[in-house]
Motif scaffolding. Structure first.
Motif, mmCIF file in Angstrom:
data_model
loop_
_atom_site.group_PDB
_atom_site.id
_atom_site.type_symbol
_atom_site.label_atom_id
_atom_site.label_comp_id
_atom_site.label_asym_id
_atom_site.label_seq_id
_atom_site.Cartn_x
_atom_site.Cartn_y
_atom_site.Cartn_z
ATOM 1 N N THR A 105 -14.002 60.133 58.131
ATOM 2 C CA THR A 105 -15.288 59.567 57.712
ATOM 3 C C THR A 105 -15.462 59.581 56.199
ATOM 4 N N ASP A 106 -15.181 60.715 55.568
ATOM 5 C CA ASP A 106 -15.404 60.820 54.125
ATOM 6 C C ASP A 106 -14.464 59.910 53.339
ATOM 7 N N THR A 107 -13.208 59.823 53.778
ATOM 8 C CA THR A 107 -12.283 58.948 53.060
ATOM 9 C C THR A 107 -12.652 57.479 53.247
ATOM 10 N N THR A 108 -13.259 57.145 54.391
ATOM 11 C CA THR A 108 -13.707 55.769 54.600
ATOM 12 C C THR A 108 -14.799 55.398 53.600
ATOM 13 N N LEU A 109 -15.688 56.332 53.316
ATOM 14 C CA LEU A 109 -16.727 56.092 52.310
ATOM 15 C C LEU A 109 -16.118 55.877 50.930
ATOM 16 N N ILE A 110 -15.107 56.668 50.623
ATOM 17 C CA ILE A 110 -14.433 56.511 49.327
ATOM 18 C C ILE A 110 -13.730 55.160 49.272
ATOM 19 N N GLN A 111 -13.165 54.735 50.406
ATOM 20 C CA GLN A 111 -12.511 53.424 50.469
ATOM 21 C C GLN A 111 -13.503 52.310 50.136
ATOM 22 N N SER A 112 -14.730 52.428 50.670
ATOM 23 C CA SER A 112 -15.732 51.393 50.402
ATOM 24 C C SER A 112 -16.098 51.345 48.927
ATOM 25 N N VAL A 113 -16.065 52.511 48.267
ATOM 26 C CA VAL A 113 -16.397 52.541 46.846
ATOM 27 C C VAL A 113 -15.260 51.963 46.005
ATOM 28 N N VAL A 114 -14.030 52.461 46.252
ATOM 29 C CA VAL A 114 -12.887 51.987 45.457
ATOM 30 C C VAL A 114 -12.590 50.524 45.756
ATOM 31 N N GLY A 115 -12.684 50.157 47.053
ATOM 32 C CA GLY A 115 -12.306 48.815 47.456
ATOM 33 C C GLY A 115 -13.400 47.775 47.320
ATOM 34 N N THR A 116 -14.641 48.209 47.153
ATOM 35 C CA THR A 116 -15.743 47.238 47.068
ATOM 36 C C THR A 116 -16.739 47.601 45.983
ATOM 37 N N THR B 6 -29.362 63.098 48.149
ATOM 38 C CA THR B 6 -29.458 64.342 48.925
ATOM 39 C C THR B 6 -29.385 64.057 50.416
ATOM 40 N N LEU B 7 -30.107 63.047 50.870
ATOM 41 C CA LEU B 7 -30.097 62.696 52.288
ATOM 42 C C LEU B 7 -28.732 62.191 52.730
ATOM 43 N N SER B 8 -27.997 61.514 51.849
ATOM 44 C CA SER B 8 -26.652 61.036 52.175
ATOM 45 C C SER B 8 -25.730 62.206 52.438
ATOM 46 N N ARG B 9 -25.844 63.224 51.635
ATOM 47 C CA ARG B 9 -25.023 64.426 51.806
ATOM 48 C C ARG B 9 -25.346 65.096 53.142
ATOM 49 N N ALA C 51 -20.645 58.080 48.551
ATOM 50 C CA ALA C 51 -19.236 58.374 48.298
ATOM 51 C C ALA C 51 -19.080 59.603 47.419
ATOM 52 N N ALA C 52 -20.042 59.827 46.513
ATOM 53 C CA ALA C 52 -19.989 61.020 45.666
ATOM 54 C C ALA C 52 -20.094 62.274 46.525
ATOM 55 N N GLY C 53 -21.000 62.229 47.520
ATOM 56 C CA GLY C 53 -21.102 63.361 48.441
ATOM 57 C C GLY C 53 -19.826 63.553 49.227
ATOM 58 N N ALA C 54 -19.238 62.435 49.695
ATOM 59 C CA ALA C 54 -17.986 62.509 50.458
ATOM 60 C C ALA C 54 -16.852 63.045 49.590
#
Length: 611
Positions: free
Chosen positions: A149-160, A210-213, A330-333
């Motif tokens: 899950t967390d890496t998927t969020l990072i993927q959305s940031v780096v990739g989009t 905060t809520l995202s985390r 993504a920062a939280g992830a």
């Protein structure tokens, strides 16, 4: 290992224990730089495409100004030709924009997938090097949630998101510059209004972060619970706890849902706030512009150009607010992943490891000198208390005693899954802390009480003992372990899939697979933890015979509750409360009339009664 040691070095408990204490921030994303750095060229290509696409977008309003002022403002052939040229230019800009956007999308999507794959691999590679202390205090589901899950969020940031953020930042800056070129007065007013609208957006954005985390943490908790229950389904069903566990998981999922909804509501309100404030400011300024056209202070083309640039600028601000929300998630992830990566195993190979002496023909020597040990999760209880023991090469030593006596702990220390708080353990005269971990563990074969069967076929499960073994070698050790016959009877023989955790095999069959795996490794030191506990009488006879043959030429340490399996050991060690309380042969210990004699009397009397 006391709690004080965790102050300077992140402990295995760090991922779970500290995650609620930290707040994700966009600065955390900078720590992804080591994963991004190898792909600088791709970033350059994406950056060039991004600049071209942004430039094409910003050129479109200028073309519209020309069309309005010079095309619609005149008449005749010249005006028609001018309109034709403007429309050709617009089509050319659209073509450039399409090509540049496609190139940018491909480049950043590739980067997103590549970087995510690298992060997943890095996290997994880090996790598999952790000592059992880490897994003693961290749920497997928690780790899996971070890897997926967390890496998927990072993927959305780096990739989009990064691409979208840069694109909209360029459009915002370019649009703002062109607004001032078109009408400095109206632009100054609109900038002042935008500053007033951005402040509440930024302040409320912190709440979203905060809520995202919290949302990610709740999902991880649900995943951890699901993983634990699914791995224990026979027990759950045997105790008819299906409804109870479904209710527990439902409660956890509902908690995750409620946390997610709080995040979604906050983001929805943030989006609404941004749109209302930004577009309200723009509409007000455009109203002023319309009056300026009517009064002759600016042309219709100027106003049209101003409207388009204002739209581009407003759209860029709206998109940036949306991207900020994704980036904060993504920062939280990223923070959670970095917590995981920062955990350092206390069990490390030394900087300058010593070699083991050449293998002796009759096995390895093993010695413990005044060993004291307590598990990190219960430091107040000594699992081993001043244990001293010397095992000679080729000797077979049985370790018996009641549950909790410290028998399995010995094996954990032999394999250096943990280090003792004091004392030393030596293999062939070398302190095992001075050995490279792979050197130590390559010298030890183990048949655990809880046999692990992987989701693979029988051949590969046995070959786990030595990855480069040939099929013939695998079959040979299977024969030794009395496993060949039942494997041959499987639908595809050695190529039969054994099911997850070996569910298609009986307990005895799983045990014999594990024995074959240990024999294939051919170590000088063999550890048998209840190696025949799951076998029926016939299988036990076959395996016992195989084990006796396998013990030749190596040192063997056996843990057994069933004393019938250890009577022929060279020496029997009796443990109680982490201490060695008796040592001797079966006959001498029975004659001693102590703990072993009582255990033997109970077991053999029980066997006699059954017969």
């Amino acid at each position: 290992m006391t709690n004080s040691t965790t102050a300077s070095t992140p402990s295995a408990a760090a991922p779970t224990a500290t995650r609620e204490l930290k707040k994700g921030s966009l600065a955390t994303l900078r720590q992804l730089t080591p994963f991004l750095a190898p792909y600088t060229r791709r970033f350059i290509v994406a950056g060039i495409a991004l600049l071209v696409a942004a430039g094409a977008t910003l050129a479109i309003p200028a073309a519209f100004k020309q069309m309005i002022d010079m095309g619609f403002g005149g008449s005749g052939t010249r005006s028609i030709q001018h309109v034709d040229l403007v429309f050709l230019a617009l089509f050319g800009l659209a073509t450039v924009l399409a090509l540049a956007t496609a190139a940018r999308f491909y480049s950043v999507s590739w980067l997103g997938e590549r970087v995510t794959a690298d992060i997943r691999a890095a996290v997994y590679n880090h996790v598999v090097t952790q000592s059992p202390e880490f897994f003693e205090t961290t749920q497997t589901g928690e780790v899996l949630s971070r890897i997926t899950t967390d890496t998927t969020l990072i993927q959305s940031v780096v990739g989009t998101s990064i691409s979208m953020a840069l694109r909209n930042a360029l459009l915002f800056i370019g649009g703002l510059v062109m607004l001032f070129v078109t009408s400095p007065k109206l632009s100054a007013i609109i900038v002042g209004l935008l500053i007033l609208t951005v402040l509440p957006i930024v302040i409320f954005g912190r709440r979203v972060r905060t809520l995202s985390r919290d949302s990610q943490d709740r999902v991880a908790d649900a995943s951890a619970m699901a993983g634990e229950i699914l791995n224990a389904m026979p027990t759950v069903q045997a105790f008819t706890h299906e409804k109870i566990e479904s209710s527990r998981f439902g409660g956890s999922v509902e908690g995750a849902f409620q946390t997610a909804m709080r995040r979604i509501k906050a983001r929805a309100f943030l989006t609404m706030l941004a749109i209302v404030l930004v577009f309200g400011a723009i509409v007000f300024v455009l109203w002023l512009g319309a009056h300026a056209v009517l009064s002759g202070e600016m042309t219709g083309g100027d106003l049209g150009q101003f409207i388009l640039y204002a739209s581009i600028t407003a759209g860029a601000i709206g998109a940036l607010s949306e991207v900020m929300g994704e980036a904060q998630r993504a920062a939280g992830a990223t923070e959670r992943l970095l917590e995981l990566m920062s955990v350092k195993s206390k069990i490390q190979s030394p900087a300058q490891p010593l070699p083991l002496p050449p293998r002796a023909a009759n096995g390895a020597a093993l010695s413990l000198n005044d060993v004291m040990f307590s598990y990190p999760s219960r430091p107040e209880t000594n699992s081993l208390d001043h244990v001293t023991l010397d095992i000679k090469p080729g000797e077979t030593v049985a370790v018996v005693g009641p549950s909790g006596a410290g028998k399995t702990t010995l094996f954990q220390l032999f394999l250096r899954f943990y280090d003792p708080q004091s004392g030393s353990i030596k293999l062939d005269g070398v302190d095992i802390r001075q050995l490279e971990l792979h050197t130590l563990r390559d010298a030890i074969g183990i048949v655990p009480q809880d046999t692990v069967i992987f989701s693979a076929n029988a051949m590969e499960n046995i070959r786990y003992g030595r990855a480069d073994a040939s099929d013939e070698e695998v079959i040979a050790v299977a024969r030794l372990a009395a496993a060949h016959e039942f494997i041959e009877r499987l639908p595809q023989g050695y190529h039969s899939f054994l099911g997850e955790r070996g569910v298609r095999l009986s307990g005895g069959q799983r045990q014999r697979i594990a024995i074959a795996r240990a024999l294939l490794k051919n170590p000088p030191l063999l550890l048998l933890d209840e190696a025949t506990s799951a076998l029926d009488a016939e299988s036990e006879r076959l395996v016992q015979s195989a084990l006796e043959a396998a013990m030749v030429g190596r040192t063997t340490v056996i843990i057994a509750h069933r004393l019938a399996t250890v009577q022929r050991a060279d020496r029997i060690i009796v443990m109680e409360d982490g201490k060695i309380v008796e040592t001797g042969t079966h006959a001498s210990l029975v004659a001693l009339g102590g703990i072993y004699a009582n255990l033997a009397a109970l077991q053999f009397h029980h066997v006699h009664v059954e017969h």
